[in-house]
Design an enzyme around this catalytic site. Structure first.
Site, PDB file in Angstrom:
ATOM      1  N   GLU A 186       0.817  -1.216   0.000  1.00  0.00           N
ATOM      2  CA  GLU A 186       0.000   0.000   0.000  1.00  0.00           C
ATOM      3  C   GLU A 186       0.854   1.271   0.000  1.00  0.00           C
ATOM      4  O   GLU A 186       0.546   2.242   0.692  1.00  0.00           O
ATOM      5  CB  GLU A 186      -0.967  -0.004   1.191  1.00  0.00           C
ATOM      6  N   GLU A 257      -6.972  -7.748  -0.607  1.00  0.00           N
ATOM      7  CA  GLU A 257      -7.552  -7.590   0.729  1.00  0.00           C
ATOM      8  C   GLU A 257      -9.019  -7.189   0.617  1.00  0.00           C
ATOM      9  O   GLU A 257      -9.350  -6.027   0.381  1.00  0.00           O
ATOM     10  CB  GLU A 257      -6.795  -6.533   1.555  1.00  0.00           C
TER      11      GLU A 257
END
Length: 814
Positions: A186, A257
């Site tokens: 991320e 995710e």
């Protein structure tokens, strides 16, 4: 003859086993194109589940992986935890819960694939984002940037993990289960913070990883500009709506995710996600984003043992996942996802063979058709994005379909609905604790009081207030700040103001607690103000500053500051003394920690005494208990305590903070997981450190089990997706199943008609078959599982013709 037959059978078994071993070690080619991952020449529709090896125990791994497989999971995804594996530079630890090789091999043994998210920055609600704290002391280091010191250590650890996996033959290219690896995590969220040092770091990280030559693809999550050949992937709740898609037409759509709930912090409510909403997003990602790999984060969350949780994170992690903290199946998520996976797999051949064609069925309705133009097999997903509370009727291929609000129907043959994301046919279950041991008598306890240090007894000195983590090096949550103040005049009352950058502060003057305060998630700093009496002569000032995990996210983690920031004494709003530049003495950690009185070998260290009637802050408590019989998960009910940490047989089961309530006025977490592998049959040593004034007499040892299961199906529910949807009857069914070793002991409620409510709160409606309970009792009592068809015939006739009916059954398991 008998001996010869036995020999032949044994020889055959050996040959079969050898063939299986050979098959398991055959190298597999993993590639990809714009449609999917391609494994050994075959396109794959893959459902993945995150299970983190250190958040459970090795004896739990086989069961967790087996349940995931039974739930339709193809891949197990895990982060790699740098601070666990390299606690000091060049010193590695892969033992116990850190044994990532054993974990990956267990995945392989059960026939599943693995995705290894190396990072090595992982965030993951893990203290310091997974970085070992010694990185902080590397001269000139700037984490996650085009910075040579950081890149050196990042490459060193990444290479260590890759070489470890290679040495064990664990990449698919070697015949192992690992089909994907991840570098970074991320990063795009924070890349702009690093200015011109950001983009070259991304390119370097990708190049470094690819050159490690694992033989399987690499991914970067939330990195839209992931350099080729690294695949950019999506993280979040709604990737079916928000994902921009692969940054190359030759890369597949991957969702790394899909959050099954969300992490919980002290003082905040749990964030819940329904099984229906999650299933909708999964199907939408497949339809709109051409998704062929979806990972549930978490499939099993587990426990943040010891001091591993990040700042303000509770000890339990993603307890609302399909497998709860204890590894128990959590319904309806587990079952609804299992049905979803089966339904999609019935369509996967068609889905993977082509990209869909989309047709409008209404203003907010659409259909995605696979195989329509080929003239051969055909599958379809009917999508209704309307959020209103009414069903929508659509026509597709001359057939009429009812679509509930915000739902997707799956049609493997472009005709028959086998699953709708909004219609839950699987059972619900209820988890309950049972108290098996009470620590309710003073003679069961011993106590040990922490000594409040004074300035003269400290050896670490500074003329300024030191930053906490740079002083403790993260070997303890605790740092004592001490000072000695000479008061020349007679006793007077003054205002003491202490600003802390986080997270918790206890203020003592002359050994007496005069103030307390704490921060909160995303607002760690706070001010403690107290009116105190300073006596004539020498006054001892002592502050106990406590961290609750280290920060785990954001740019420039190496620059974060915690601990006491400023100290002032005021009289009549006049600043009499500013203690920022003053002679301070420091003590890292607690005396009990130094003596290791929580360890099995050294619990007799320290000046333990019988539990007294009066209680005070900063007290250690010790007791003994026997392990509960059976194999149900074991938990500690700490509802009577305040804040601290707890150990069983020397192993920390985590921090507790019962006094920090949610907006509803209840603790964020009351029960604390004690893995069976931590226990002995008898004489287990329980040790707690209590910062506040808790009551150990209220602590209990409980076991956790599924005590109730319930199901509710309507006549509009598709029948269960069992084995092959073409082979079973087309009636909806109530399917009830108690956990292993338990049977249905009582029918708590049964109604065929139009019962009011759902499995959480129900009642008989205006339409009700009077023999509902008797029919269900006959079908289910005394059995571990049972099935009841939604059928008027089953219940002796239609109790209310012309009215849509449902069947709701709630039973007790014992």
């Amino acid at each position: 003859m008998k001996i010869q037959l036995m020999w032949r059978n044994t020889a055959t078994l050996i040959v079969v086993m050898m063939m299986v071993m050979v098959m398991m070690t055959v190298a597999v080619n993993v590639t990809y194109d714009g449609r999917s991952l391609i494994i050994d020449g075959q396109r794959k529709m893959l459902f993945s589940g995150s299970i983190h090896y250190p958040r459970s125990t090795p004896d739990m791994w086989p069961s967790l992986i087996s349940k995931a497989k039974e739930g339709g999971i193809d891949v197990i995804e895990t982060y790699v935890f740098w601070n666990l594996h390299e606690p000091q530079p060049g010193q590695y630890d892969f033992s116990g819960r850190r044994d990532i090789v054993a974990f990956i091999k267990q995945i392989q043994a059960q026939g599943l694939y693995a995705c290894l998210r190396i990072g090595p920055y992982i965030e993951a609600e893990w203290t310091y984002g997974g970085f070992p704290f010694w990185l902080h002391d590397v001269p000139g280091i700037v984490y996650r940037s085009d910075n040579e010191p950081f890149k050196f250590y990042m490459q060193n650890f990444t290479t260590k993990i890759v070489n470890l996996m290679k040495s064990e033959g664990l990449y698919a290219s070697q015949g192992g289960p690992i089909i994907l690896s991840q570098i970074e995590n991320e990063y795009q969220n924070k890349e702009k913070s690093f200015g011109e040092k950001g983009p070259p770091y991304v390119r370097w990280a990708a190049k470094m990883a690819v050159e490690l030559d694992t033989g399987v693809p690499w991914i970067m999550c939330k990195q839209d500009d992931a350099p080729d050949p690294v695949i950019n992937t999506c993280n979040g709740r709604t990737c079916g709506e928000t994902f921009k898609g692969p940054n190359s037409p030759n890369k597949p759509s991957i969702w790394t995710e899909n959050w099954t709930s969300f992490y919980q912090v002290y003082g905040k409510n749990a964030v819940k996600r329904s099984a229906e909403e999650m299933a909708y997003q999964v199907a939408l990602f497949i339809a709109r984003k051409n998704g062929t790999y979806i990972n549930y984060y978490m499939y099993h969350g587990g426990t943040n043992f010891g001091r591993s949780a990040a700042e303000f994170m509770i000890t339990s992690y993603y307890d609302l996942a399909p497998l709860d903290e204890y590894g128990l199946i959590s319904q309806p998520k587990y079952g609804h996802f299992k049905e979803l996976h089966a339904a999609i797999k019935f369509c996967s051949e068609n889905i993977l063979s082509t990209f869909p064609t989309m047709h409008s069925l209404g203003p907010l309705q659409e259909v995605y058709v696979y195989g329509e133009d080929s003239g051969t097999k055909c599958s379809a997903l009917l999508v209704n994005t309307d959020h209103s509370n009414k069903n929508i009727t659509v026509k597709f291929r001359d057939l009429t379909y009812q679509l509930p609000p915000k739902s997707i129907s799956i049609l493997p043959d472009c005709k028959t609905v086998v699953f709708n994301t909004a219609k839950v046919s699987t059972q619900f279950n209820t988890r309950s604790p049972t108290t098996v041991f009470k620590f309710d008598r003073a003679e069961k306890w011993e106590q040990f009081h922490e000594i409040i240090p004074q300035f003269d007894a400290t050896t670490v000195r500074s003329e300024t207030l030191l930053e906490q983590t740079n002083t403790t090096k993260d070997v303890s949550d605790y740092l004592w700040y001490t000072a000695s103040l000479e008061q020349e005049s007679e006793e007077e009352q003054v205002k003491l103001s202490v600003k802390s950058l986080g997270h918790v502060l206890h203020v003592f003057v002359n050994g007496h607690l005069v103030g307390y305060g704490h921060g909160q998630f995303r607002k760690a700093s706070f001010l403690v103000e107290s009116t105190v009496s300073l006596q004539k002569g020498k006054n001892q000032i002592s502050f106990l500053s406590a961290t609750v995990g280290l920060p785990n996210s954001g740019a420039f983690l190496e620059r974060r500051s915690l601990g006491v920031h400023s100290v002032m004494i005021q009289l009549d709003n006049r600043v009499l003394k500013n203690f920022t530049d003053f002679s301070w003495g420091y003590q890292v950690g607690l005396l009990g920690e130094k003596l290791q009185i929580y360890s099995s070998e050294r619990t007799k260290s320290g000046n333990w005494s019988r539990l007294g009637s009066s209680k005070q802050q900063l007290t250690w408590y010790k007791s003994i208990f026997d392990a509960p019989k059976g194999d149900d998960p074991v938990t500690l009910n700490l509802g009577s305590m305040g804040k601290g940490e707890v150990w069983v047989n020397g192993q920390s089961i985590g921090r507790f903070w019962l006094s920090f309530h949610t907006p509803q006025g209840v603790p964020s977490q009351t029960w604390y997981n004690v893995p069976r592998s931590f226990l002995k049959p008898k004489d287990n040593v329980l040790v707690l450190f209590e910062e506040e004034i808790g009551n150990p007499l209220g602590i209990t040892i409980d076991t956790i089990s599924i005590t109730k299961v319930c199901a509710h199906v309507a006549d509009s529910n598709p029948p269960p997706v069992i084995n092959s949807w073409r082979k079973h009857g087309r009636r909806p069914k109530v399917q009830l199943s108690c956990p292993q070793g338990r049977k249905i002991s009582k029918i708590l409620f049964a109604s065929f008609g139009n019962p009011i409510g759902d499995c959480d709160d129900y009642d008989i409606g205006l339409c009700h078959s009077s023999n509902s309970k008797a029919i269900v009792e006959k079908a289910c009592l005394g059995k571990s599982k049972c099935t009841i068809a939604h059928s008027s015939k089953k219940f002796g006739g239609d109790p209310c013709p012309g009215i849509s009916k449902s069947l709701l059954v709630d039973v007790q398991c014992k």
